[in-house]
Scaffold this motif. Structure first.
Motif, PDB file in Angstrom:
ATOM      1  N   ASN A   1      58.575   0.530 102.282  1.00  0.00           N
ATOM      2  CA  ASN A   1      59.108   1.740 101.582  1.00  0.00           C
ATOM      3  C   ASN A   1      58.154   2.967 101.600  1.00  0.00           C
ATOM      4  O   ASN A   1      58.492   4.011 101.780  1.00  0.00           O
ATOM      5  CB  ASN A   1      60.175   1.632 100.694  1.00  0.00           C
ATOM      6  N   ASN A   2      56.998   2.642 101.160  1.00  0.00           N
ATOM      7  CA  ASN A   2      55.932   3.700 100.849  1.00  0.00           C
ATOM      8  C   ASN A   2      55.335   4.149 102.068  1.00  0.00           C
ATOM      9  O   ASN A   2      54.399   4.906 101.838  1.00  0.00           O
ATOM     10  CB  ASN A   2      54.894   3.140  99.872  1.00  0.00           C
ATOM     11  N   LEU A   3      55.406   3.365 103.396  1.00  0.00           N
ATOM     12  CA  LEU A   3      54.519   3.545 104.216  1.00  0.00           C
ATOM     13  C   LEU A   3      54.417   5.204 104.622  1.00  0.00           C
ATOM     14  O   LEU A   3      53.206   5.594 104.706  1.00  0.00           O
ATOM     15  CB  LEU A   3      54.962   2.868 105.720  1.00  0.00           C
ATOM     16  N   HIS A   4      55.414   5.514 105.142  1.00  0.00           N
ATOM     17  CA  HIS A   4      55.320   7.023 105.670  1.00  0.00           C
ATOM     18  C   HIS A   4      54.681   8.041 104.699  1.00  0.00           C
ATOM     19  O   HIS A   4      53.844   8.833 104.927  1.00  0.00           O
ATOM     20  CB  HIS A   4      56.921   7.350 105.932  1.00  0.00           C
ATOM     21  N   GLU A   5      55.197   7.871 103.264  1.00  0.00           N
ATOM     22  CA  GLU A   5      54.683   8.586 102.185  1.00  0.00           C
ATOM     23  C   GLU A   5      53.066   8.438 101.994  1.00  0.00           C
ATOM     24  O   GLU A   5      52.321   9.332 101.947  1.00  0.00           O
ATOM     25  CB  GLU A   5      55.166   8.206 100.754  1.00  0.00           C
ATOM     26  N   THR A   6      52.636   7.061 102.240  1.00  0.00           N
ATOM     27  CA  THR A   6      51.292   6.762 102.124  1.00  0.00           C
ATOM     28  C   THR A   6      50.702   7.245 103.208  1.00  0.00           C
ATOM     29  O   THR A   6      49.268   7.876 103.103  1.00  0.00           O
ATOM     30  CB  THR A   6      51.128   5.253 102.052  1.00  0.00           C
ATOM     31  N   LEU A   7      51.263   7.186 104.312  1.00  0.00           N
ATOM     32  CA  LEU A   7      50.258   7.803 105.470  1.00  0.00           C
ATOM     33  C   LEU A   7      50.214   9.419 105.547  1.00  0.00           C
ATOM     34  O   LEU A   7      49.252   9.852 105.719  1.00  0.00           O
ATOM     35  CB  LEU A   7      50.971   7.496 106.902  1.00  0.00           C
ATOM     36  N   ARG A   8      51.387   9.926 104.914  1.00  0.00           N
ATOM     37  CA  ARG A   8      51.348  11.471 104.789  1.00  0.00           C
ATOM     38  C   ARG A   8      49.956  11.881 104.025  1.00  0.00           C
ATOM     39  O   ARG A   8      49.444  12.612 104.083  1.00  0.00           O
ATOM     40  CB  ARG A   8      52.621  11.987 104.302  1.00  0.00           C
ATOM     41  N   LYS A   9      49.957  10.979 102.766  1.00  0.00           N
ATOM     42  CA  LYS A   9      49.079  11.313 101.905  1.00  0.00           C
ATOM     43  C   LYS A   9      47.675  11.283 102.622  1.00  0.00           C
ATOM     44  O   LYS A   9      46.660  12.108 102.215  1.00  0.00           O
ATOM     45  CB  LYS A   9      49.116  10.443 100.707  1.00  0.00           C
ATOM     46  N   ILE A  10      47.330  10.262 103.298  1.00  0.00           N
ATOM     47  CA  ILE A  10      46.047   9.866 103.945  1.00  0.00           C
ATOM     48  C   ILE A  10      45.526  11.337 104.822  1.00  0.00           C
ATOM     49  O   ILE A  10      44.554  11.851 104.680  1.00  0.00           O
ATOM     50  CB  ILE A  10      46.107   8.804 104.691  1.00  0.00           C
ATOM     51  N   ILE A  11      46.799  11.695 105.846  1.00  0.00           N
ATOM     52  CA  ILE A  11      46.361  12.957 106.585  1.00  0.00           C
ATOM     53  C   ILE A  11      46.197  14.044 105.660  1.00  0.00           C
ATOM     54  O   ILE A  11      45.072  14.763 105.928  1.00  0.00           O
ATOM     55  CB  ILE A  11      47.734  13.134 107.431  1.00  0.00           C
ATOM     56  N   ASP A  12      47.096  14.245 104.453  1.00  0.00           N
ATOM     57  CA  ASP A  12      46.743  15.514 103.736  1.00  0.00           C
ATOM     58  C   ASP A  12      45.153  15.196 103.054  1.00  0.00           C
ATOM     59  O   ASP A  12      44.602  16.311 103.110  1.00  0.00           O
ATOM     60  CB  ASP A  12      47.782  15.294 102.358  1.00  0.00           C
ATOM     61  N   HIS A  13      44.855  14.150 102.783  1.00  0.00           N
ATOM     62  CA  HIS A  13      43.487  13.918 102.231  1.00  0.00           C
ATOM     63  C   HIS A  13      42.324  14.059 103.105  1.00  0.00           C
ATOM     64  O   HIS A  13      41.705  14.926 102.710  1.00  0.00           O
ATOM     65  CB  HIS A  13      43.312  12.574 101.635  1.00  0.00           C
ATOM     66  N   PHE A  14      42.577  13.964 104.385  1.00  0.00           N
ATOM     67  CA  PHE A  14      41.447  14.144 105.179  1.00  0.00           C
ATOM     68  C   PHE A  14      41.582  15.271 106.012  1.00  0.00           C
ATOM     69  O   PHE A  14      40.946  15.680 106.858  1.00  0.00           O
ATOM     70  CB  PHE A  14      41.182  12.979 106.192  1.00  0.00           C
ATOM     71  N   GLN A  15      42.577  16.129 105.743  1.00  0.00           N
ATOM     72  CA  GLN A  15      42.891  17.240 106.465  1.00  0.00           C
ATOM     73  C   GLN A  15      41.831  18.422 106.606  1.00  0.00           C
ATOM     74  O   GLN A  15      41.797  18.902 107.746  1.00  0.00           O
ATOM     75  CB  GLN A  15      44.219  18.131 105.630  1.00  0.00           C
ATOM     76  N   GLN A  16      40.928  18.618 105.665  1.00  0.00           N
ATOM     77  CA  GLN A  16      39.979  19.657 105.833  1.00  0.00           C
ATOM     78  C   GLN A  16      38.991  19.022 107.082  1.00  0.00           C
ATOM     79  O   GLN A  16      38.593  19.857 107.822  1.00  0.00           O
ATOM     80  CB  GLN A  16      39.307  20.027 104.565  1.00  0.00           C
ATOM     81  N   GLU A  17      38.757  17.836 106.646  1.00  0.00           N
ATOM     82  CA  GLU A  17      37.623  17.041 107.410  1.00  0.00           C
ATOM     83  C   GLU A  17      38.132  17.086 109.135  1.00  0.00           C
ATOM     84  O   GLU A  17      37.307  17.223 109.883  1.00  0.00           O
ATOM     85  CB  GLU A  17      37.088  15.562 107.029  1.00  0.00           C
TER      86      GLU A  17
END
Length: 805
Positions: free
Chosen positions: A771-787
DNA sequence: AGCACGCCGACT
DNA sequence: GTCGGCGTGCTC
C-alpha cells in the motif's frame, strides 16, 4: 465561471500542479475543462489544459488567459479523469498524461521572435542587429542569438527598440483546400459566357466545364485537372465575380486510393457462438466484464470481434479495437473497413502527424463509431463506449516504454469500467498474467480450440543445429530446411524464412584475440552495417568506420559475426540460385508504403521466398505459403529477461501459424541450438496449457509475475560513484519503508551498464501487496528532485516493467 | 523547462 | 569597483 485552473506545459516536478487564471469576460460560460489554452507563465507564453473552472480563487495576483485553442474540449470529462488516474498509476507528470492522450499535432510548438517595436527604431538599434531587420520587422530569435551577443540584444530591449515575443503554435494543422464556386445560375451562365472576350479562350473553357457538368462547386485542383487551364484564368473569372473561391477544411485520407470490398457477417460455428454469447449479453446488459478470448490461430477470433462490434454500433455506441501495429497488417484494416466502411477511423504509426490528427478529429466530431489503432488509440475521445477489443493481447508493444509508462490493457479496463462495457482480450498465446486471471475467474475465459477450416496446425520439425555442425554443415541452413525449400520451389509453392534478430545483431570480433568492438559511450557492442562499411551503436547513434585491422592486436582477422537478413539472403542465393527472394527488414521497408508493396508482390507470387525479421511474424496470410522456417529460434532465450521463454513461445507459435492457412497443408522447421528447451518443445506441439503450467511454476519459484508485481527503478548519472551512492540510498529507504514480505533486489548494474556516457544502476522491487509503494516512490523522487534538475541525475520508475532492461 | 535574482571570484 | 560564473527558487 470567472477563474480556470490550468495544467501548464512544463514537465517538471515543481510545476506539476494547476495554476489559476482569470477567464476573460467574453469566454466566461464558454471555456470548459478539457480545453487547451495559451497562458502567460513567467515572462513567456505557454500552452495549458483547463482542468477546472470556478467562481473563486485563493491566489491574489491572477493573470488572464491569453488565448483559447479549442471550440470544444479536446479532452472529455472522462479523459481528464483518466489523465489523473494515469498520473497516479505511472507516476508521470499531469501534462505528460494529457499529451499522451492526444495526437502529436496538437502539442504546442514554441517560437521566440525578436520584433521591432516601431519601424522607425530600425535607425536606433545596434549595428549588429540592423542587417536582420532590413526586410522584416520580426526575426527568429535563434538566428540572431547565434551571431549577436545576448548583451547587445538586451540593451536594445531595455531601450525599447525591440521586444521578445513568445509564440505558441500547433505542430500539425488542419488541411484546407480551395473550392471554386459558380456565382451565377446556369441560365445566367450562357449570358456571361457571351460576354467573355474572344481572346480569353481559357476562361470560356472553364465556364464551359461548369455548364457541361452542371456543377456549382468543385475543388480548384479537380477543376484545373479537368480543364487543363492554369489558375490564372480562374483568378480572372474570380475577379469578374462570376466565380468565387473559398477554403474548405478537408481530411487527409490515407486510404483514399484503396477500395474496400464490402463484406457481410459470416456464419459462426458452434464454438464461436458460445464465445460471442457472453460478450453480447455483456453489451446488452451494460455490464463491465473482461473476457479473455483464447483462440488458436485460425480459429476465427476476428469474426467474433466483427459481429460483437456490429451489435455495439447497432445500440448506438462506439468501439475501440487495438491491434499491435497495423501498418504492418493491411489485411486487418481491410477486414474492418470492409465490414464497417466509413464508420472506421484508423490510427497507427504509419500515418503522418497530419493524417493522425485528421483521423482523431473524425472521432471527436462523432463522424466515426469505430477506431482501429495501435496503443494510443485507447484514448480515443468517445463518450459512449460500448466495447474495447485488444487483439494479440500478449504483444509487448501495448506497453509504452517512455513516460507515461502505461499498459493499454490497464487503460482499457479502466475506461471500460467507466462506461460499464466489456473488454475483450484476444490471443492464441495469452500472457501469463491474463491467463492466470482467467483461471482465477477475474477475467472470463472464452476458448476457441478448433480452426475454422478444420485444418490441423502445420507439423513442426525441430532441427538441432549442433548436430548439423557435428555433421559438418557450417551454413546457417540445415540440410532438412534446404531440402524442403527446394521441394517448394519445384512445386511452385511459397516459403517464409524468419530470422529472430532480437538481442542478437552482427557484432565485430577479432578472430585472433577475441576483441569485440564496443561503443565508446555505451557498454554495448557496435552493429555492423554493410551500407558504407559502418559500425553503429543502436543506443546512442555513434558511428565509426569498420577498421581493417584489430585495434587491439593489429590482426587482420577481424570479421563481423551474427546474422543479418542481408547475409542470409546472400547465402541463400548461393544455395538456391534459382529462387526469387524478397527481403524485408528496416533497410528495405524504410520508405512509406514499401512494406505493403513488398507484401503485395509476394502475394502475387512474384517471389518464392519471403525473408524477414519480427515484422513478418504477424498477420500475414498467403494461401500458397506451405513452409515456414525459423532460422534461429533461441537467440531471444538468453536475454536477461524473465519473459524470454514466454516471448519465444509466443513468437514460435505465431510464426508457425503463417504456414498452410488455406487448402495446402503447411510445414514448419525450427532451427535451434537448444532443442530441449521447454518453450521450443511445447511451441512445436502447440501445447499452450503445458507451457502455462511449466512457466507458472518457474515464475512462482523465482518470484516473478503473475505471482509478484514488479517495479523497476533505474538510476543514471555520468559518474559511477554517484550512481552507486544514490541507488544505495534508495534501496535503504525502500527497505525501511516497505513491508517485509516485499523483496528489494539491488543495487545492481543495469543489463546495459552505460548508455550515452551515463552509468546505469537499478533496483527491482517485487511485491504482492504494498500500500505504501506509490507514496514511498513519490518521496524518493521528491528527495532527489534538486539533484535531478541541477546535477544531471536521472531516476526512472517503471511500475510494471516488461523486461529488466 | 526557462528565466531572473543573487552571491562569489577575477578582471579592468 | 564591475563583469560574468552558475546555484536557487519561482512561475497563477
Amino acid at each position: 465561471m470567472k477563474y480556470a485552473s490550468v495544467i501548464v506545459d512544463v514537465p517538471s516536478m515543481q510545476t506539476d500542479r494547476s495554476f489559476d487564471y482569470k477567464i476573460p469576460e467574453e469566454w466566461q460560460g464558454f471555456l470548459t475543462p478539457g480545453m487547451r489554452v495559451v497562458v502567460p507563465f513567467g515572462p513567456r507564453k505557454i500552452q495549458g489544459f483547463v482542468v477546472e473552472t470556478k467562481e473563486h480563487s485563493d491566489f491574489k495576483r491572477l493573470k488572464s488567459i491569453t488565448e483559447c485553442l479549442d471550440l470544444t474540449p479536446c479532452l472529455t470529462k472522462e479523459l481528464l479523469q483518466v489523465g489523473h488516474w494515469l498520473t497516479e498509476k505511472t507516476l508521470c507528470f499531469k501534462i505528460s498524461a494529457f499529451q499522451a492522450m492526444l495526437p502529436a499535432a496538437m502539442k504546442a510548438k514554441y517560437e521566440k521572435v525578436l520584433s521591432l517595436t516601431q519601424d522607425e527604431h530600425l535607425l536606433n538599434i545596434s549595428d549588429q542587429l540592423k542587417p536582420f531587420f532590413q526586410k522584416q520587422s520580426q526575426v527568429d530569435f535563434k538566428e540572431i542569438e547565434q551571431v549577436v551577443s545576448l548583451k547587445t540584444i538586451q540593451k536594445d530591449i531595455e531601450n525599447g527598440y525591440v521586444e521578445l515575443i513568445y509564440k505558441v503554435k500547433q505542430k500539425g494543422n488542419k488541411k484546407r483546400i480551395k473550392m471554386i464556386n459558380l456565382n451565377v445560375s446556369f441560365s445566367e451562365l450562357e449570358d456571361k459566357m457571351n460576354n467573355i472576350p474572344v481572346n480569353a479562350k481559357k476562361q470560356l473553357e472553364v465556364l464551359q466545364y461548369f455548364k457541361d457538368n452542371e456543377v456549382k462547386t468543385i475543388t480548384l485542383q479537380d477543376l484545373l485537372a479537368a480543364t487543363n487551364v492554369s489558375d490564372a484564368s480562374v483568378k480572372a473569372l474570380i475577379a469578374k465575380e462570376i466565380l468565387s473561391e473559398k477554403y474548405q477544411e478537408v481530411y487527409r485520407d490515407p486510404y483514399q486510393d484503396r477500395e474496400f470490398k464490402k463484406t457481410n457477417a459470416l456464419l459462426l460455428n458452434h464454438e464461436q457462438q458460445q464465445a460471442i454469447k457472453p460478450i453480447l449479453s455483456s453489451i446488452e446488459e451494460n455490464e463491465h466484464h473482461v473476457f479473455l478470448m483464447y483462440g488458436v490461430t485460425g480459429s476465427g477470433k476476428t469474426e467474433v470481434y466483427l459481429q460483437s462490434i456490429e451489435e455495439v454500433l447497432k445500440n448506438g455506441k462506439e468501439a475501440i479495437v487495438l491491434v499491435p501495429e497495423i501498418s504492418l497488417t493491411p489485411q486487418m484494416v481491410n477486414r474492418f473497413k470492409g465490414r464497417f466502411g466509413s464508420k472506421v477511423a484508423v490510427l497507427h504509426s504509419g500515418l503522418s502527424t497530419g493524417e493522425k490528427y485528421d483521423e482523431w478529429r473524425k472521432i471527436q466530431r462523432k463522424e466515426v463509431q469505430l477506431v482501429v489503432g495501435a496503443r494510443s488509440a485507447i484514448f480515443a475521445p468517445f463518450e459512449n463506449l460500448g466495447m474495447i477489443i485488444i487483439d494479440e493481447e500478449h504483444e509487448s508493444s501495448y506497453k509504452q516504454e517512455e513516460n507515461p509508462r502505461y499498459h493499454a490493457r490497464d487503460v482499457a479496463i479502466y475506461r471500460a469500467r467507466n462506461h460499464r462495457c466489456p473488454v475483450v482480450l484476444g490471443s492464441a498465446t495469452p500472457t501469463l498474467e491474463s491467463f492466470a486471471r482467467a483461471q482465477k475467474g477475474v477475467y472470463k475465459l472464452l476458448s476457441l480450440k478448433e480452426r475454422v477450416n478444420k485444418r490441423s496446425m502445420p507439423a513442426v520439425d525441430i532441427v538441432d543445429m549442433r548436430e548439423e555442425l557435428r555433421n559438418g554443415n557450417r551454413s546457417m541452413f540445415s540440410t532438412s530446411l534446404i531440402e524442403k525449400l527446394t521441394e517448394r520451389l519445384e512445386k511452385g509453392e511459397q516459403s517464409v524464412l524468419f530470422l529472430n534478430k532480437r538481442g542478437y545483431s552482427s557484432f565485430v570480433m577479432c578472430r585472433d584475440c577475441g576483441f569485440v568492438i564496443q561503443c565508446p559511450h555505451c557498454d554495448i557492442s557496435l552493429t555492423y552495417h554493410r551500407f558504407g562499411q559502418q559500425l553503429k551503436c543502436h543506443y546512442c547513434g555513434h558511428e565509426e568506420h569498420m577498421p581493417n585491422v584489430c585495434p587491439e592486436c593489429q590482426s587482420e582477422h577481424i570479421r563481423f559475426f551474427g546474422t543479418g537478413t542481408q547475409r542470409v539472403e546472400e547465402e541463400l542465393v548461393k544455395v538456391l540460385p534459382e529462387s526469387r527472394i524478397i527481403r524485408m527488414d528496416v533497410d528495405t521497408t524504410g520508405k512509406k508504403g514499401a512494406h505493403e508493396k513488398l507484401l503485395t508482390k509476394f502475394g502475387n507470387k512474384e517471389a518464392d521466398i519471403l525473408l524477414g525479421t519480427q515484422m513478418i511474424a504477424k498477420g500475414l496470410d498467403f494461401p500458397d505459403v506451405t513452409l515456414v522456417g525459423v532460422l534461429t529460434a533461441d537467440t531471444m532465450l538468453h536475454l536477461p529477461d524473465f519473459r524470454a521463454s514466454e516471448k519465444t513461445f509466443q513468437l514460435l507459435t505465431q510464426v508457425s501459424g503463417r504456414a498452410g492457412r488455406h487448402e495446402l497443408p503447411g510445414e514448419v522447421i525450427i532451427q535451434t541450438y537448444t532443442p530441449e528447451h521447454y518453450s521450443i518443445q511445447l511451441a512445436s506441439q502447440y501445447d499452450y496449457d503445458a507451457f502455462y503450467e511449466q512457466e507458472m511454476f518457474l515464475r512462482k519459484s523465482h518470484a516473478y509475475p503473475p505471482y509478484y508485481y514488479l517495479t523497476l527503478i533505474t538510476i543514471s548519472h555520468p559518474e559511477i560513484t554517484k550512481v552507486v551512492a544514490v541507488t544505495e540510498k534508495i534501496v535503504q529507504y525502500l527497505n525501511r519503508n516497505l513491508s517485509n514480505t516485499t523483496k528489494i533486489l539491488g543495487p545492481v548494474a543495469s543489463p546495459i551498464p552505460r548508455i550515452k556516457d551515463r552509468y546505469r544502476y537499478q533496483c527491482m522491487v517485487k511485491y504482492k501487496r504494498e500500500n505504501n509503494l506509490h507514496e514511498t516512490l513519490r518521496k524518493i523522487i521528491d528527495h532527489f528532485q534538486q539533484e535531478m534538475s541541477s546535477d544531471d541525475l536521472a531516476i526512472t520508475i517503471d511500475l510494471s516493467p516488461n523486461t529488466m532492461m
